[in-house]
Design an enzyme around this catalytic site. Structure first.
Site, PDB file in Angstrom:
ATOM      1  N   ASP A 182       1.431   5.909   4.239  1.00  0.00           N
ATOM      2  CA  ASP A 182       0.921   7.128   3.867  1.00  0.00           C
ATOM      3  C   ASP A 182      -0.212   7.656   4.897  1.00  0.00           C
ATOM      4  OD1 ASP A 182       2.628   7.362   1.455  1.00  0.00           O
ATOM      5  OD2 ASP A 182       0.794   8.201   0.490  1.00  0.00           O
ATOM      6  N   LYS A 199      -3.733 -10.080   4.999  1.00  0.00           N
ATOM      7  CA  LYS A 199      -4.977 -10.382   4.497  1.00  0.00           C
ATOM      8  C   LYS A 199      -5.228 -11.801   4.487  1.00  0.00           C
ATOM      9  CE  LYS A 199      -9.059  -8.992   3.172  1.00  0.00           C
ATOM     10  NZ  LYS A 199      -9.889  -7.983   3.975  1.00  0.00           N
ATOM     11  N   ASP A 248       3.052   0.579   1.918  1.00  0.00           N
ATOM     12  CA  ASP A 248       3.109   1.678   1.158  1.00  0.00           C
ATOM     13  C   ASP A 248       1.702   2.498   1.413  1.00  0.00           C
ATOM     14  OD1 ASP A 248       3.788   3.432  -0.956  1.00  0.00           O
ATOM     15  OD2 ASP A 248       2.171   2.625  -2.129  1.00  0.00           O
ATOM     16  N   TYR A 298       4.777  -5.734  -5.737  1.00  0.00           N
ATOM     17  CA  TYR A 298       5.756  -4.943  -6.722  1.00  0.00           C
ATOM     18  C   TYR A 298       6.648  -5.506  -7.541  1.00  0.00           C
ATOM     19  CZ  TYR A 298       4.569  -0.381  -4.215  1.00  0.00           C
ATOM     20  OH  TYR A 298       4.185   0.876  -3.818  1.00  0.00           O
ATOM     21  N   ASP A 313      -7.311  -4.359   6.076  1.00  0.00           N
ATOM     22  CA  ASP A 313      -8.380  -3.286   6.168  1.00  0.00           C
ATOM     23  C   ASP A 313      -8.679  -2.651   7.661  1.00  0.00           C
ATOM     24  OD1 ASP A 313      -9.292  -5.752   6.769  1.00  0.00           O
ATOM     25  OD2 ASP A 313     -11.167  -5.705   5.738  1.00  0.00           O
TER      26      ASP A 313
HETATM   27  C1  IPM Z   1       6.960   5.146  -1.504  1.00  0.00           C
HETATM   28  C2  IPM Z   1       6.645   5.486  -3.030  1.00  0.00           C
HETATM   29  C3  IPM Z   1       7.114   4.452  -4.110  1.00  0.00           C
HETATM   30  C4  IPM Z   1       6.486   3.175  -3.713  1.00  0.00           C
HETATM   31  C5  IPM Z   1       6.829   4.937  -5.581  1.00  0.00           C
HETATM   32  C6  IPM Z   1       7.427   6.193  -5.813  1.00  0.00           C
HETATM   33  C7  IPM Z   1       7.250   3.634  -6.360  1.00  0.00           C
HETATM   34  O1  IPM Z   1       5.074   5.620  -3.170  1.00  0.00           O
HETATM   35  O2  IPM Z   1       8.220   5.198  -1.501  1.00  0.00           O
HETATM   36  O3  IPM Z   1       6.187   4.936  -0.891  1.00  0.00           O
HETATM   37  O4  IPM Z   1       5.307   2.856  -3.797  1.00  0.00           O
HETATM   38  O5  IPM Z   1       7.278   2.469  -3.021  1.00  0.00           O
HETATM   39 MG    MG Z   2       4.348   5.613  -1.130  1.00  0.00          MG
END
Ligand code: IPM
Ligand code: MG
Length: 356
Positions: free
Chosen positions: A249, A189, A245, A143, A221
């Protein structure tokens, strides 16, 4: 009343304002019941900041967060800002704020409420009892790495970690593992990337100081697959910014809805507490968003930033009770619901239970 704290409130965009309002409702109720005082200061970030000041992270916000004991944050972003240049987008404001605040450690719990075991797309037997803490490095890696560029016929980003960056996040993860079930899985990785090989070596070095923690390593992975196949094998997952990230999710869906899970970003100073979901512009303003992830983030704020553990316990219990009673927002409305409630009704119910 001698315990008094100042909370920076960043409502943000989309459903941000509605979910943060509910978290404040719950915080107000629990602070009165527990005998401490909360003062709020609203700060601008993201699209709301762009509209009012022209930039996603105004200087006033940078200065404002320094005056606070903790920051409660909703969500940012929306289609109306999607065509702006990358550095002027709402997301850039959030990334810059994380960097500015030095919140390098992002803690993202993924747990399954027993009451919602039918809400997941996975079988109850696979997910019942899941309790994972994802420790995501938040201010380095892909990032933030330099150089980065978008050119006419090529574009690139750099995944870079320094020894110090890996060390400090590894220490956070080992410390958390010590307070939990003492199992730590570092995800990388390293079969392909030098930066991951480096990461793994440093994690191994830190492990020497934590002989009680069972450390394992997994390729990212495979980790994505294992999270879906058998999530209960995980206790604490330590990983880099981009991998965290994505994996957080994925892990969030074990709980049935991304609208349930909180996060805490901590590091050098003031901490930032936010739901892991986004601003959901498609449902903004309709009163149907699930405020539980933000309410739960407020609980993490009380616990980790203000040391108000009893109040945090009250909120966590209130959320469980609310779900046990069958109150559901629309996102989880199909699962053992007795009543579908609005965002604001959900806040009322949790606030009521939390103040008892
Ligand atoms: C998160 C979000 C952020 C990230 C975005 C909105 C920049 O997806 O907090 O997970 O990628 O860190
Ligand atoms: Mg995110």
């Amino acid at each position: 009343m001698n315990r008094s704290y100042k909370i920076g409130v960043i409502k943000g965009d989309g459903i941000g304002p509605e979910i943060v309002d509910e978290a404040i409702k719950v915080l107000d109720a629990v602070s009165v019941a527990q005998g401490f005082n909360l003062k709020y200061e609203e700060l601008l970030l993201g699209g709301a900041a762009i509209d009012q000041t022209g930039v996603p992270l105004p200087e006033e916000t940078i200065q404002g967060v320094k005056q606070c004991d903790a920051i409660l944050f909703g969500a940012i972003g929306g289609p109306q800002w999607d065509n702006l240049e990358r550095t002027l987008r709402p997301e850039s404001g959030l990334l810059a704020l994380r960097k500015e605040m030095g919140t390098f450690a992002n803690l993202r719990p993924a747990m399954v409420y027993d009451e919602l075991v039918n809400a997941s797309s996975l079988k109850p037997s696979v997910i019942q009892g899941v309790d994972i803490m994802v420790v995501r490095e938040l201010t380095g890696g892909l990032y933030f790495g330099q150089p980065r560029a978008l050119e006419d016929d090529k574009a690139f980003n750099t995944m870079i970690y320094t020894r110090e960056e890996v060390k400090r996040i590894a220490i956070v993860a080992f410390d958390i593992a010590m307070k939990r079930n003492k199992r730590l899985c570092s995800v990388d990785k390293s079969n392909v990337l030098e930066v991951s090989q480096f990461w793994r070596e440093i994690v191994e070095e830190i492990a020497v100081d934590y002989p009680e923690v069972a450390l394992s390593h997994m390729y990212v992975d495979n980790a994505a697959m294992q999270l879906i196949r058998d999530p209960k094998q995980f206790d604490v997952i330590l990983t880099s910014n981009i991998f965290g990230d994505i994996l957080s999710d994925a892990a969030s869906m074990l709980s049935g809805s991304i609208g349930l899970l909180p996060s805490a970003s901590t590091g050098k100073g003031v901490g930032l507490f936010e739901p892991i979901h986004g601003s959901a512009p498609d449902i903004a303003g309709q009163g149907i968003a699930n405020p539980l992830a933000t309410i739960s983030s407020a609980s993490m704020m009380l616990r980790y930033a203000l040391n108000e553990n009893e109040a945090a316990d009250k909120i966590d219990e209130a959320i469980k009770k609310t779900l046990a009673e069958g109150y559901r927002t629309g996102d989880i409305g199909d699962y053992d619901a007795t009543e579908i409630v609005t965002c604001s009704q959900m806040g009322d119910i949790v606030a009521d239970y939390a103040s008892r």
